[in-house]
Design a protein around this motif. Structure first.
Motif, mmCIF file in Angstrom:
data_model
loop_
_atom_site.group_PDB
_atom_site.id
_atom_site.type_symbol
_atom_site.label_atom_id
_atom_site.label_comp_id
_atom_site.label_asym_id
_atom_site.label_seq_id
_atom_site.Cartn_x
_atom_site.Cartn_y
_atom_site.Cartn_z
ATOM 1 N N THR A 58 21.372 27.243 104.563
ATOM 2 C CA THR A 58 21.418 28.527 105.762
ATOM 3 C C THR A 58 22.473 27.483 107.175
ATOM 4 N N ASP A 64 29.146 24.814 100.702
ATOM 5 C CA ASP A 64 28.332 25.105 100.181
ATOM 6 C C ASP A 64 28.867 26.420 98.988
ATOM 7 N N ASP A 122 20.811 18.099 100.663
ATOM 8 C CA ASP A 122 19.403 18.936 100.907
ATOM 9 C C ASP A 122 19.696 19.798 99.343
HETATM 10 C C1 LIG Z 1 18.225 23.380 99.243
HETATM 11 S S1 LIG Z 1 19.740 24.334 99.611
HETATM 12 C C2 LIG Z 1 19.961 24.076 101.122
HETATM 13 C C3 LIG Z 1 19.161 24.381 101.743
HETATM 14 C C4 LIG Z 1 19.534 23.646 103.487
HETATM 15 N N1 LIG Z 1 19.100 22.308 103.784
HETATM 16 C C5 LIG Z 1 18.784 24.969 104.696
HETATM 17 O O1 LIG Z 1 18.547 24.579 105.922
HETATM 18 O O2 LIG Z 1 19.317 26.073 104.697
HETATM 19 C C6 LIG Z 1 20.652 24.044 98.929
HETATM 20 C C7 LIG Z 1 21.706 24.728 98.516
HETATM 21 O O3 LIG Z 1 22.871 24.011 98.143
HETATM 22 C C8 LIG Z 1 23.948 24.958 97.454
HETATM 23 N N2 LIG Z 1 25.169 24.618 96.393
HETATM 24 C C9 LIG Z 1 23.566 24.383 94.957
HETATM 25 N N3 LIG Z 1 25.173 24.346 94.343
HETATM 26 C C10 LIG Z 1 26.137 23.704 94.907
HETATM 27 C C11 LIG Z 1 27.092 23.195 94.652
HETATM 28 N N4 LIG Z 1 27.643 22.556 93.270
HETATM 29 N N5 LIG Z 1 27.776 23.186 95.530
HETATM 30 C C12 LIG Z 1 27.657 23.484 96.596
HETATM 31 N N6 LIG Z 1 26.343 23.942 97.273
HETATM 32 C C13 LIG Z 1 25.750 24.227 95.982
HETATM 33 C C14 LIG Z 1 22.776 26.300 97.386
HETATM 34 O O4 LIG Z 1 23.684 27.356 97.111
HETATM 35 C C15 LIG Z 1 21.878 26.510 98.651
HETATM 36 O O5 LIG Z 1 22.632 27.329 100.154
#
Ligand SMILES: C[S@@+](CC[C@H](N)C(=O)[O-])C[C@H]1O[C@@H](n2cnc3c(N)ncnc32)[C@H](O)[C@@H]1O
Length: 375
Positions: free
Chosen positions: A208, A226, A280
């Motif tokens: 987000t 993302d 994250d």
């Molecule tokens: C835990 S969330 C991050 C939350 C963020 N710190 C926030 O404040 O909203 C992890 C994110 O990693 C993304 N994600 C997962 N695999 C990914 C990849 N291979 N490359 C980029 N983004 C990825 C997911 O779509 C998700 O939005």
């Protein structure tokens, strides 16, 4: 010698101490008390203001600070020192004495009475008192934990809420439960990137946009990536919203892309100009099993390594079980994880835990990118 005191906020003192070290890397501090860091070094007014604008863990600075421990000394000498502080000040004008109590009470001490005494000294030294619109503010802080009382020229304020409060996850136009606490996001950006510079912070899994919003509102260029286009659209919405009332001249890129292929996802203009990486990664419902979870992290680190600046640092947030004596990751084994970190070319410098709720804490891991890969 004129000393400067940094007073830390109480929400996570060890993290706040680390943030001070990251934002003021050339200043030597001694710990007067857990929430009081003291230096004999000179820090310019502009640097003090910039540091306050960035920090999530700093309450304020007291310039030309005087202090005493109420267990060891009486207030008489303290008032003498404050008289010297006020008489040697190059300026005269209207002053207000502001008071703050941190970490509990000090028995027998009334900060209000002390403030009145200090106000009277200020008037004796040729100043006037104006509580509404003073030219200068004097800060008086009583720390119940250390029983120390400190007083100096106040830089910053005694406002309880960190400046991140308006950007709490639930206030934003785009909300998902994965969002980080903005204080933690802000502090992580500072740990990873150090003092403000013209480079950019990289958030390879922006979700987000929690890190990105904090980085941009403190004036840092930002690159956010993302995989999920819904997240990218939502993060954009959040960033535009967060930047509405900010006039920082910042550049940002937000792209749908793969964190394990950052060479391609990140515009070339930022290659070699990434001062820090905040990560994250997905977990729980988002992750696809422990091994893949770790593999995604290592692939991201290796990919980030190819575009970061020399001396860039990484802050990685991992969910853990709270209040355990040892680290228990919610997904995977800590020993396996630290070995993996070494083999992907980052060296863990330090880590801290931040409480979330009864069954969840977050481990904040600070690491540096190393040139060699250790097996
Ligand atoms: C835990 S969330 C991050 C939350 C963020 N710190 C926030 O404040 O909203 C992890 C994110 O990693 C993304 N994600 C997962 N695999 C990914 C990849 N291979 N490359 C980029 N983004 C990825 C997911 O779509 C998700 O939005």
């Amino acid at each position: 010698m004129a000393q400067i005191l940094v007073c830390l906020r109480g929400w996570n003192v060890p993290l706040a101490q680390a943030e001070v070290a990251a934002l003021l890397p050339n200043t030597d501090f001694t710990e007067l008390a857990p929430r009081f860091m003291l230096t004999n070094d000179t820090i310019g007014a502009e640097t003090l203001a910039e540091t306050l604008n960035c920090a999530a863990g700093i309450q304020c600075f007291l310039r030309d600070v005087k202090y005493f421990n109420t267990n060891e000394d009486t207030s008489d000498k303290f008032y003498e020192k404050i008289t010297t502080m006020l008489s040697s000040a190059a300026v005269r004008g209207s002053v207000a004495v502001r008071t703050l109590r941190i970490s509990g009470r000090i028995d027998g001490v009334s900060t209000r009475t002390m403030a009145a005494e200090i106000g009277a000294i200020a008037v004796d030294q040729g100043n006037s008192v104006d509580l509404a619109q003073p030219d200068y503010e004097i800060g008086l802080i009583a720390d119940g934990e250390s029983q120390i009382i400190a007083c100096g020229w106040l830089v910053g304020d005694f406002d309880d809420s960190v400046g991140t409060a308006p950007r709490r996850a639930t206030e934003r136009p785009f909300f998902k439960p994965v969002s980080l606490d903005p204080r933690l996001a802000r502090l992580s950006v500072n740990l990873a990137c150090g003092p403000l510079d013209d480079y950019a912070v990289l958030d390879p899994m922006t979700g987000t946009g929690g890190f990105a919003m904090e980085a941009l509102t403190m004036g840092r260029n930002t690159v956010a990536v993302d995989m999920d286009e819904v997240m990218v659209a939502g993060a954009k919405q959040n960033i535009d919203w967060a930047l509405q009332n900010h006039d920082h001249h910042v550049q940002y890129q937000i792209t749908q892309g793969d964190a394990s292929n950052l060479q391609q996802s990140v515009d070339e203009i930022w290659h070699g100009k990434i001062s820090g990486v905040v990560l994250d990664p997905p977990y729980g419902r988002n992750s696809h099993g422990t091994l893949e979870h770790f593999q995604l992290i290592t692939a991201t680190i290796q990919s980030a390594k190819s575009i970061v600046a020399t001396h860039a640092k990484l802050v990685l947030i991992m969910p853990i079980k709270p209040a355990e004596h040892e680290i228990v990751l919610l997904h995977g084994n800590w020993q396996d994880f630290t070995t993996l970190m070494k083999t992907s070319g980052v060296e863990i410098i330090q880590y801290w835990s931040e409480h979330v709720h009864a069954s969840l804490a977050r481990l904040v891991i600070l690491a540096e990118f190393t040139n060699e890969v250790r097996h």
